[in-house]
Write an enzyme that holds these catalytic residues in place. Structure first.
Site, PDB file in Angstrom:
ATOM      1  N   ASP A  33       0.856  -1.189   0.000  1.00 46.84           N
ATOM      2  CA  ASP A  33       0.000   0.000   0.000  1.00 46.84           C
ATOM      3  C   ASP A  33       0.895   1.243   0.000  1.00 46.84           C
ATOM      4  OD1 ASP A  33      -1.966   1.883   0.378  1.00 46.84           O
ATOM      5  OD2 ASP A  33      -2.200   1.462   2.523  1.00 46.84           O
ATOM      6  N   ASN A  79      -0.578   4.562  -0.056  1.00 44.94           N
ATOM      7  CA  ASN A  79      -1.249   5.788   0.396  1.00 44.94           C
ATOM      8  C   ASN A  79      -1.948   5.650   1.750  1.00 44.94           C
ATOM      9  OD1 ASN A  79      -3.333   4.171  -0.329  1.00 44.94           O
ATOM     10  ND2 ASN A  79      -4.258   5.571  -1.816  1.00 44.94           N
ATOM     11  N   ASP A 136      -4.308   3.683   2.824  1.00 46.81           N
ATOM     12  CA  ASP A 136      -5.729   3.326   2.963  1.00 46.81           C
ATOM     13  C   ASP A 136      -5.910   1.843   3.319  1.00 46.81           C
ATOM     14  OD1 ASP A 136      -5.154   2.042   0.591  1.00 46.81           O
ATOM     15  OD2 ASP A 136      -6.710   3.023  -0.593  1.00 46.81           O
ATOM     16  N   ASP A 169      -1.685  -1.089  -3.847  1.00 49.52           N
ATOM     17  CA  ASP A 169      -2.001  -0.320  -5.055  1.00 49.52           C
ATOM     18  C   ASP A 169      -0.849  -0.354  -6.049  1.00 49.52           C
ATOM     19  OD1 ASP A 169      -0.167   1.525  -3.905  1.00 49.52           O
ATOM     20  OD2 ASP A 169      -1.809   2.394  -2.734  1.00 49.52           O
ATOM     21  N   GLU A 225      -7.463 -20.606 -17.148  1.00 45.65           N
ATOM     22  CA  GLU A 225      -7.798 -21.335 -15.917  1.00 45.65           C
ATOM     23  C   GLU A 225      -8.602 -22.557 -16.360  1.00 45.65           C
ATOM     24  OE1 GLU A 225      -9.519 -20.506 -11.475  1.00 45.65           O
ATOM     25  OE2 GLU A 225     -10.438 -19.432 -13.134  1.00 45.65           O
ATOM     26  N   HIS A 235      -4.156 -17.338  -5.352  1.00 48.28           N
ATOM     27  CA  HIS A 235      -5.056 -16.565  -4.499  1.00 48.28           C
ATOM     28  C   HIS A 235      -6.378 -17.280  -4.215  1.00 48.28           C
ATOM     29  CE1 HIS A 235      -6.602 -16.036  -8.461  1.00 48.28           C
ATOM     30  NE2 HIS A 235      -7.693 -15.453  -7.985  1.00 48.28           N
ATOM     31  N   ASP A 236      -6.591 -18.444  -4.831  1.00 46.19           N
ATOM     32  CA  ASP A 236      -7.826 -19.201  -4.591  1.00 46.19           C
ATOM     33  C   ASP A 236      -7.609 -20.399  -3.682  1.00 46.19           C
ATOM     34  OD1 ASP A 236      -9.401 -17.595  -6.182  1.00 46.19           O
ATOM     35  OD2 ASP A 236      -9.024 -18.770  -7.989  1.00 46.19           O
TER      36      ASP A 236
END
Ligand code: NOJ
Length: 569
Positions: free
Chosen positions: A42, A44, A46, A50, A279, A351-352
């Site tokens: 990150d 910024n 938040d 990003d 996929e 990520h799954d």
């Protein structure tokens, strides 16, 4: 004059294409590092990773040896499924930054000779995509036919198709008195690929990014884009092979799948020097050929699932004991099949999935040994290796204590169902074992607050082991998993046999050891991996040891998760 100029232009652009094709195999030698942008860095405060954050860490990636990045979706999205629900295909979501940030990131990658593969999510859009907002208004709206509709009676879905995130795959639309199809969350509406206008728009969006200089696409659930036009019911089975058979041609690999992929190739992909990876739900050794055969002009590779369903139930995801002989067989089958004419892919997590170290290794006692063993496995198989950010540090699973800690829509839906019948502790235990949040926890850069990921409150909890498992520590420790990844990446690059060599599993029946050779011309490597936490014995004829995760070699006596690579003269 104008004509001559045009002709020259045609000759020139053909030359570029031909040149592109001669270099067209660049992807065969590479490996893929997956960035999950929400969780990488990150910039910024938040609490969400990003693009500027990624740009600031390109030197880290270069130092690891990364050449090709697959970036999970960064496009405008309501984030119901963390970006896999897109509402504008050619706009960067403001939480990730701006188009200028994207251009800067891509330029930074180019400068470092790193290629970028984007995520193509075109089986469905968000229900907040302007197309769907229009489509749902009335049956004669020009966008209505961009999606898949079935008339019927409210409360009685048209067939038994189910969403992979729970419940029916059909959702009622009051305005048109019809159901729309969604194989994922009800905010991810399946597109109607039978509509050529819709396909044109997708090709335009794909071209937009390719013209910016990206090097290919990872194609989300791409086999789902063609489904059965007759909407017949699925035949359920508790047997995975039978179940897949029942889904095949119905919810994926429908009658037009090859037609659509060929058209996509003709209209878009063939014009660039790209890498494509689909996929592969429903892709197996038996049906992969037409998809990846270069003569068919469709895609180049897939990532498949056989080895991912040996330790969990296909329908419930409930963990079961892993049979290592079957696991080895599932991997070796691809090596054996593909080494003579191409490559497929190999991955142990993304990520799954939950973290590969916690799943196939030991994230406690043998964290270091097993993390390195898995890296050795990944980089010595006869396929293109994929791994997820943080695997190179040995990032592992954490414990999610309550619903408020979950962010994964699949896990939240599963929680909401399970809590109706079971106590919260047991529900959270089972959800912790399967939630995709496990692999999405923030990247661990150092031991400062929030692991150096963000100065704000991270969107998902940080794994508490960040104080020791982090880049800062591992970079300076010569014995770290990070430094081992660097070594194994270099080893693969320096030994063509490990990339293109024929694959031979030399002990398929051994219950603990995975032993195989890779051979190209006069070069041969022998790989010995103890996949377990036990001491074991395996006799073999060694050569020159070129990589190991222990400091000495005890020959046939293998220690927990011992991994060795020999060069055979
Ligand atoms: C596969 C993606 O990897 C996953 O994260 C997503 O939820 C589904 N496809 C739906 O897009």
């Amino acid at each position: 004059m104008k004509k001559i100029f045009l002709n020259l232009l045609i000759v020139f652009s053909t030359t570029i294409t031909v040149f592109g094709q001669t270099q067209g195999n660049w992807w065969k030698d590479t490996f893929i590092y997956q960035i999950y942008p929400r969780s990488f860095q990150d910039s910024n405060g938040d609490g969400i990773g990003d693009l500027k954050g990624i740009t600031s860490r390109l030197d880290y990636l270069k130092s690891l040896g990364v050449e090709t990045i697959w970036l999970s979706p960064i496009f405008k999205s309501p984030m119901d499924d963390m970006g896999y629900d897109i509402s504008n295909y050619t706009m960067i979501d403001p939480i990730f930054g701006t188009m200028a940030d994207f251009d800067e990131m891509l330029a930074g990658m180019k400068k470092r000779n790193i290629r970028l593969i984007l995520d193509l999510v075109v089986n469905h859009t968000s229900d907040e995509h302007p197309w769907f907002k229009e489509a749902r208004k009335s049956k004669d709206n020009p966008y209505h036919d961009y999606y898949i509709w079935k008339s019927g009676t409210k409360g009685v879905p048209p067939n038994n198709w189910f969403s992979l995130f729970g419940g029916s795959a059909w959702e009622w639309n009051e305005a048109t008195q019809e159901y729309f199809l969604h194989f994922f969350s009800k905010k991810q509406v399946d597109l109607n690929w039978q509509n050529p206008k819709m396909r044109d728009e997708i090709y335009k969006a794909m071209t937009f990014w390719l013209n910016k200089g990206v090097s290919g696409y990872r194609m989300d659930v791409i086999t789902f884009i063609s489904k059965s036009p007759t909407f017949e019911n699925i035949k359920f089975s508790s047997n995975r092979a039978e179940m897949l058979n029942g889904l095949n041609g119905v919810v994926f690999n429908g009658p037009h799948i090859h037609e659509y992929l060929k058209e996509m190739n003709d209209r878009v992909l063939s014009k660039y020097n790209l890498y494509t990876v689909g996929e592969g739900a429903g892709i197996s050794l038996n049906n992969i050929d037409p998809f990846i055969n270069p003569e068919n002009h469709e895609l180049q590779t897939f990532y498949t699932f056989d080895h991912m369903y040996l330790d969990k139930d296909m329908m419930t995801n409930k963990p079961t004991k892993l049979d290592l002989v079957k696991f080895k067989a599932a991997l070796s089958a691809w090596g054996n099949k593909l080494d003579t004419r191409g490559l497929n892919t190999i991955y142990l997590g993304n990520h799954d999935q939950v973290r590969s170290l916690s799943r196939f290794g030991d994230d406690k006692v043998y964290r270091n040994e097993s993390g390195k063993m898995l890296a050795t496995l990944l980089f010595t198989q006869a396929n293109i290796p994929f791994f997820l950010q943080g695997d190179e540090l040995g990032m592992s699973n954490t414990t999610f204590k309550g619903k408020e800690e979950l962010r994964d829509v699949f896990a939240i839906n599963a929680y909401n169902q399970a809590i109706k019948r079971f106590p919260v502790d047991s529900v959270m235990k089972s959800i912790s074992a399967i939630t995709r949040d496990q692999s999405r926890t923030p990247f661990q850069w150092d031991n400062s607050a929030n692991a150096g990921f963000s100065s704000g409150q991270p969107w998902l909890k940080v794994n508490s082991n960040y104080t020791t498992v982090n880049v800062k520590n591992e970079k300076t420790d010569p014995n770290s998993i990070f430094n081992f990844y660097k070594k194994v990446i270099k080893l693969r690059k320096g030994n063509p046999a490990l990339i293109q060599g024929a694959f031979n599993d030399i002990a398929p029946e051994h219950p603990e050891v995975y032993a195989y050779t890779r051979e190209l011309n006069s070069e041969k490597c022998l790989i010995i991996l103890n996949l377990t936490s036990k001491n074991t014995i395996f006799s073999y004829k060694p050569g020159k040891l070129i990589l190991s995760n222990y400091t000495d070699d005890k020959g046939e006596a293998l220690r927990p998760y011992e991994a060795k690579v020999y060069k055979i003269q």
